[in-house]
Scaffold this motif. Sequence first.
Motif: not given
Lengths: 499, 95
Positions: A150-155
């Motif tokens: 999720l962190l990568q997706w939000l980034g």
Amino acid sequence: MSLTNKTPLEIPALNGDNDNLGIVFFNIGIFLIILGLCMFIPVAVDINSHNPDWRVFALCGGLVTAIGGLLYLANKRNYKSLSVKQGFLITTTTWITIPLVGSLPFIFSDLDISFTDAFFEAISGVTTTGSTVLSGLDGMPPGILIWRSLLQWLGGVGIIVMGIAIMPLLKIGGMQLFRTEAFDVSENFIPRSTKLAASLSVLYVGLTTMCATALTLAGMTPFEAICHALTTISTGGFSTSDASIGHFDSAAIDYVISIFMVVGSIPFVLYLKLMHSGPKYVFCDQQVRGFLLVLASIIGPLSIYLYLNSDYNLANSFRYVVFNVISVITGTGYASTDYTLWGNLSAVIFFFIMFIGGCSGSTSCGIKIFRFQIMIITIKNYLKKYFYPNGIFVSKYNNHKVTDTVSSSVFVFIFLFFMSFIFISLCLILLGLDFKTAISGAGTALSNVGPGIGNVIGPAGNFETLPDTAKWVLSFAMLLGRLEILSVLVLMSTRFWKN
Amino acid sequence: MLPDIKFSFKELKYSIFYMVLSVFSLSLIAFITFELEYFTGIELESFLEFLGVLKNNWIETHGALFLHSIQILFLITFFAEVKIIISRMTRNWTL
């Protein structure tokens, strides 16, 4: 005027648009609320898999949402506009705050890792780098795995919006070539930026869902498919296994991920054009054609080289080269095999292609294709002027005139990129890292790729064993690379802080 | 000198709001589409069993094939939905 006559609104430091920090905290508050709410997704995943870590995510989610809410309410004013200065401040502070807060679940979960490791993992996620300090991913709680994804997706969302809306206006590294009227509020304001942002989000979610479905069809479990779809479209590269995509050993999965890595590296505005006016725009785009040409010119010869110098048959040589080359060029950082074992030539090629990157306005990183194209155009023009000193030559890129300002912005960016690379490499060498680890670590962090070269941080290793100071240096390099260097460097200038 | 540009704060705020809203809405649309297709598939299979076209308990022996068919169907319909939504959102635009 006496002090007693002053109303609170007249105090400059707290007054509307002049309040630099107020507007910055207000925006950080909004982003923290969103991040805090996102932490409830791992809560649901952990509850579903009966993992006690759900309490950690619930607590962190509640805390982050509350802090975000307080920042929002405490700094709520009638702001009208944001200056460029505030834009720079918001961009950089947000990209520091989100990993800081995003690292909380890693710290408080059963992973037993230090704050340095937790921050490194979070910033590697948010900047879509994909370098990891975690091992034993195959047996890790699902909540942690989905949180990393999720962190990568939000980034990735942040990078698209930055690449389309903010960077072209800030004129960083020649990005003014991609100026979209929708976000231009200087003179001829066209009120459709909300619609553009919404349609880009629809596109991003749509592509992620399609990628997840295709991966399920190719043989992944729904959970693995969702995690990998989130990190593929964002060209992030976090996997649910220590062996990355090599764990699945499936040609179908390799090809599906390869396609979606390319999809994530093409300007997202072009997809809107594609759905709006047909596919002609995508292939007419000079940057996309250049990107596909670069991919083909590396994949073709390297496949033949691997076929001739290994035990792989032609089909497998092609499959491994396609996957790993696309993964490194786009900055995704997945690995389906240890490509550094293919020979010295391939190790050198993989080292250099990590700097290339994808297209501007996509989720990919690195120097980016358009900058190389502008450099070539400028050099050609320079040579023409050398032979015909009195000639007037107009260079065009995607039907836009390439002005001297654009050319110099590109050259300045590339110069700063390589100066930063040298500086980070030297720092890492001084910290005791071997030469190969230091230069590939600096390159992979600045280009936001993920794995480096060598036994320590190569595709088969991870960043766990590096000293803490090296991890902080690499975290700074990731931020520098993701924010196109100048956005961070400008904050270090004393002129920036003068009124 | 920094470029003389002012970002509209109102637009920025609305953009973030609409982005979040779009993410939730499309995720919901995807979920509903998949579930509808899945249950329609189940009902269709029962109907075909009832007609005698398929053997009894066909789905138990062909579960993977059934799920794959639904997933392929979902990919196609979802792509069409995304295209329709974006075409409507970008109507009258000069991109």
